[in-house]
Motif scaffolding. Structure first.
Motif, PDB file in Angstrom:
ATOM      1  N   GLY A  83      44.324  56.180  79.401  1.00 21.28           N
ATOM      2  CA  GLY A  83      44.251  57.641  79.415  1.00 21.28           C
ATOM      3  C   GLY A  83      43.781  58.205  78.096  1.00 21.28           C
ATOM      4  N   ALA A  84      44.248  57.628  76.994  1.00 27.50           N
ATOM      5  CA  ALA A  84      43.799  58.089  75.679  1.00 27.50           C
ATOM      6  C   ALA A  84      42.308  57.837  75.488  1.00 27.50           C
ATOM      7  CB  ALA A  84      44.606  57.402  74.587  1.00 27.50           C
ATOM      8  N   ALA A  85      41.839  56.686  75.956  1.00 22.61           N
ATOM      9  CA  ALA A  85      40.409  56.383  75.833  1.00 22.61           C
ATOM     10  C   ALA A  85      39.565  57.369  76.620  1.00 22.61           C
ATOM     11  CB  ALA A  85      40.145  54.960  76.306  1.00 22.61           C
ATOM     12  N   ARG A  86      39.984  57.693  77.835  1.00 22.95           N
ATOM     13  CA  ARG A  86      39.226  58.658  78.634  1.00 22.95           C
ATOM     14  C   ARG A  86      39.248  60.044  78.006  1.00 22.95           C
ATOM     15  NH1 ARG A  86      37.272  57.188  83.320  1.00 22.95           N
ATOM     16  NH2 ARG A  86      37.039  59.371  83.896  1.00 22.95           N
ATOM     17  N   ALA A  87      40.365  60.392  77.389  1.00 30.56           N
ATOM     18  CA  ALA A  87      40.427  61.692  76.717  1.00 30.56           C
ATOM     19  C   ALA A  87      39.467  61.747  75.527  1.00 30.56           C
ATOM     20  CB  ALA A  87      41.858  61.970  76.257  1.00 30.56           C
ATOM     21  N   ILE A  88      39.386  60.653  74.783  1.00 34.11           N
ATOM     22  CA  ILE A  88      38.462  60.610  73.645  1.00 34.11           C
ATOM     23  C   ILE A  88      37.021  60.703  74.123  1.00 34.11           C
ATOM     24  CG2 ILE A  88      37.613  59.159  71.765  1.00 34.11           C
ATOM     25  CD1 ILE A  88      40.447  58.042  71.511  1.00 34.11           C
ATOM     26  N   ILE A  89      36.700  59.972  75.193  1.00 37.73           N
ATOM     27  CA  ILE A  89      35.332  60.005  75.711  1.00 37.73           C
ATOM     28  C   ILE A  89      34.998  61.386  76.260  1.00 37.73           C
ATOM     29  CG2 ILE A  89      33.823  59.049  77.488  1.00 37.73           C
ATOM     30  CD1 ILE A  89      35.302  56.403  77.149  1.00 37.73           C
ATOM     31  N   ALA A  90      35.955  62.036  76.934  1.00 37.88           N
ATOM     32  CA  ALA A  90      35.710  63.364  77.497  1.00 37.88           C
ATOM     33  C   ALA A  90      35.422  64.397  76.404  1.00 37.88           C
ATOM     34  CB  ALA A  90      36.903  63.804  78.332  1.00 37.88           C
ATOM     35  N   ILE A 114      19.729  53.960  63.005  1.00 34.31           N
ATOM     36  CA  ILE A 114      20.953  53.518  63.683  1.00 34.31           C
ATOM     37  C   ILE A 114      22.067  54.533  63.488  1.00 34.31           C
ATOM     38  CG2 ILE A 114      22.763  51.756  63.651  1.00 34.31           C
ATOM     39  CD1 ILE A 114      20.572  49.714  63.009  1.00 34.31           C
ATOM     40  N   ARG A 115      22.209  55.039  62.272  1.00 40.84           N
ATOM     41  CA  ARG A 115      23.303  55.957  61.977  1.00 40.84           C
ATOM     42  C   ARG A 115      23.123  57.304  62.661  1.00 40.84           C
ATOM     43  NH1 ARG A 115      23.917  59.635  57.907  1.00 40.84           N
ATOM     44  NH2 ARG A 115      22.015  58.886  56.897  1.00 40.84           N
ATOM     45  N   MET A 116      21.883  57.802  62.758  1.00 39.71           N
ATOM     46  CA  MET A 116      21.656  59.144  63.300  1.00 39.71           C
ATOM     47  C   MET A 116      21.351  59.155  64.798  1.00 39.71           C
ATOM     48  SD  MET A 116      19.452  61.051  60.281  1.00 39.71           S
ATOM     49  CE  MET A 116      18.069  59.924  60.476  1.00 39.71           C
ATOM     50  N   SER A 117      20.828  58.041  65.338  1.00 39.38           N
ATOM     51  CA  SER A 117      20.404  58.048  66.739  1.00 39.38           C
ATOM     52  C   SER A 117      21.190  57.077  67.605  1.00 39.38           C
ATOM     53  CB  SER A 117      18.903  57.702  66.830  1.00 39.38           C
ATOM     54  OG  SER A 117      18.128  58.636  66.122  1.00 39.38           O
ATOM     55  N   VAL A 118      21.391  55.845  67.120  1.00 34.48           N
ATOM     56  CA  VAL A 118      21.981  54.816  67.962  1.00 34.48           C
ATOM     57  C   VAL A 118      23.497  54.969  68.059  1.00 34.48           C
ATOM     58  CG1 VAL A 118      22.263  52.335  68.282  1.00 34.48           C
ATOM     59  CG2 VAL A 118      20.110  53.243  67.420  1.00 34.48           C
ATOM     60  N   LEU A 119      24.162  55.070  66.923  1.00 34.61           N
ATOM     61  CA  LEU A 119      25.630  55.145  66.940  1.00 34.61           C
ATOM     62  C   LEU A 119      26.150  56.406  67.625  1.00 34.61           C
ATOM     63  CD1 LEU A 119      26.560  53.685  63.438  1.00 34.61           C
ATOM     64  CD2 LEU A 119      26.677  52.580  65.668  1.00 34.61           C
ATOM     65  N   PRO A 120      25.597  57.595  67.373  1.00 33.18           N
ATOM     66  CA  PRO A 120      26.099  58.760  68.123  1.00 33.18           C
ATOM     67  C   PRO A 120      25.901  58.626  69.629  1.00 33.18           C
ATOM     68  CG  PRO A 120      24.889  59.478  66.193  1.00 33.18           C
ATOM     69  CD  PRO A 120      24.654  58.004  66.320  1.00 33.18           C
ATOM     70  N   PHE A 121      24.761  58.070  70.043  1.00 34.08           N
ATOM     71  CA  PHE A 121      24.518  57.909  71.479  1.00 34.08           C
ATOM     72  C   PHE A 121      25.485  56.902  72.095  1.00 34.08           C
ATOM     73  CE2 PHE A 121      22.571  55.790  75.064  1.00 34.08           C
ATOM     74  CZ  PHE A 121      22.090  56.844  75.820  1.00 34.08           C
ATOM     75  N   GLY A 122      25.762  55.806  71.378  1.00 36.39           N
ATOM     76  CA  GLY A 122      26.591  54.749  71.948  1.00 36.39           C
ATOM     77  C   GLY A 122      28.058  54.846  71.629  1.00 36.39           C
ATOM     78  N   ARG A 123      28.498  55.952  71.034  1.00 36.49           N
ATOM     79  CA  ARG A 123      29.900  56.054  70.622  1.00 36.49           C
ATOM     80  C   ARG A 123      30.854  55.944  71.807  1.00 36.49           C
ATOM     81  NH1 ARG A 123      30.812  60.832  66.623  1.00 36.49           N
ATOM     82  NH2 ARG A 123      29.179  59.590  65.636  1.00 36.49           N
TER      83      ARG A 123
END
Length: 334
Positions: free
Chosen positions: A317-324, A230-239
């Motif tokens: 806007g802040a959320a989109r910047a973080i996702i980008a 979960i820590r190495m595969s799931v959480l980074p993918f779903g961040r």
């Protein structure tokens, strides 16, 4: 006898088109594609026009109110639009909106992500289905029902929690309690956390389900435990998905009206303690004062709505910047 070996010529192979883009463009000129392209483009333009119209309307009415304001619109701790000239400000409303939303996010996001991980990676299938269905039902409960439940059930049962916080953390000043009904910013934050929990959980659960199976299998093949997977595969993918889900929940928390108005005892002052009654939010103030407001009072409420509109745009806007900044974790690039 001729022993020379003859080799058959290989069958001709179809050559790829010299210009694949031309083939793609040729398919895009079909009538159905043109109609879909026009509808999609028109929907986007219509949405932008509606947003622009809302912004123009709010700005115009807000300018009328602010021009008549006797106090400072940003710092005045008062809301009295019946005076001549009127005096009002958004300091208390902005503080209450931000504080209650932050409390709700701090309480809801960790619990929602934990529930989503449990349903997707720990719970058996027979259990995860009914639990997910119940969570979906919680997202459909109207705000006024949450408000009535908060006023009749939640508020009377918070005395013990408030007393415990005052006993052990009252020295901080933030959790000091003077007694009385627990209709404070912390109560509002707890209620908002319960309301946004289903939204964040559902979106996060669907994101975690999209994790490529080969990523998890590769981690297991390397000897990772379930938590390490979960820590190495799931959480980074779903961040990115979790951030998007959190912003959806934050948007509801910022604009929640009836539930907040039902459990909060509003006053136009800022309490240093989260347990003392008082404060207010933009949406709660608009809902409680709009019906009896004069023309100037409605313009003042619209001005406060403009501030909430701007805060919502900044949050998105802040959320989109973080996702980008984290495109490497998006599902499209997996």
């Amino acid at each position: 006898m001729d022993t020379t070996k003859t080799t058959d010529a290989p069958p001709p192979t179809s050559q790829p088109s010299a210009n694949p883009q031309k083939r793609v463009n040729r398919g895009a000129t079909r009538p159905g594609d043109r109609v879909f392209l026009g509808l999609s483009r028109g929907s986007g333009i219509l949405l932008l026009m509606i947003m622009a119209a809302i912004a123009v309307f709010l700005t115009y009415r807000a300018s009328l109110a602010i021009s008549k304001d006797h106090g400072n619109f940003l710092t005045t701790f008062e809301w009295n639009t019946n005076l001549v000239p009127p005096s009002f400000g958004i300091a208390v409303l902005a503080f209450g909106t931000v504080v209650s939303s932050v409390i709700a996010m701090v309480l809801a996001v960790p619990v929602a992500v934990a529930i989503a991980l449990f349903l997707t990676h720990y719970a058996p299938r027979r259990m995860s289905g009914p639990v997910a269905y119940v969570i979906d039902l919680l997202a459909a409960v109207p705000s006024i029902v949450y408000g009535l439940w908060g006023a009749l059930i939640l508020v009377p049962h918070l005395n013990g929690l408030f007393g415990w916080l005052d006993e052990y953390l009252g020295w901080t000043g933030i959790f000091s309690w003077q007694g009385g009904a627990p209709r404070s910013m912390l109560t509002v934050g707890i209620l908002l956390a319960i309301m946004i929990l289903p939204i964040i959980t559902n979106v996060s659960r669907e994101v975690f389900r999209q994790v490529p199976q080969m990523h998890e299998e590769a981690a297991l093949a390397l000897g990772a435990t379930r938590w390490e997977v979960i820590r190495m595969s799931v959480l980074p993918f779903g961040r990115s998905g979790v951030i998007s889900a959190s912003m959806l929940g934050l948007g509801r928390a910022l604009g929640e009206t009836m539930a907040v108005a039902t459990v909060l005892s509003p006053t136009f002052d800022i309490q240093t303690s989260l347990l003392d009654p008082g404060g207010g939010t933009f949406a709660q103030n608009i809902a409680s004062k709009f019906g009896e407001a004069t023309q100037d009072g409605r313009d003042a409420l619209i001005a406060s709505g403009l501030v909430l509109f701007v805060i919502t745009l900044l949050v998105n806007g802040a959320a989109r910047a973080i996702i980008a900044r984290r495109k490497e974790y998006s599902g499209a690039n997996a």
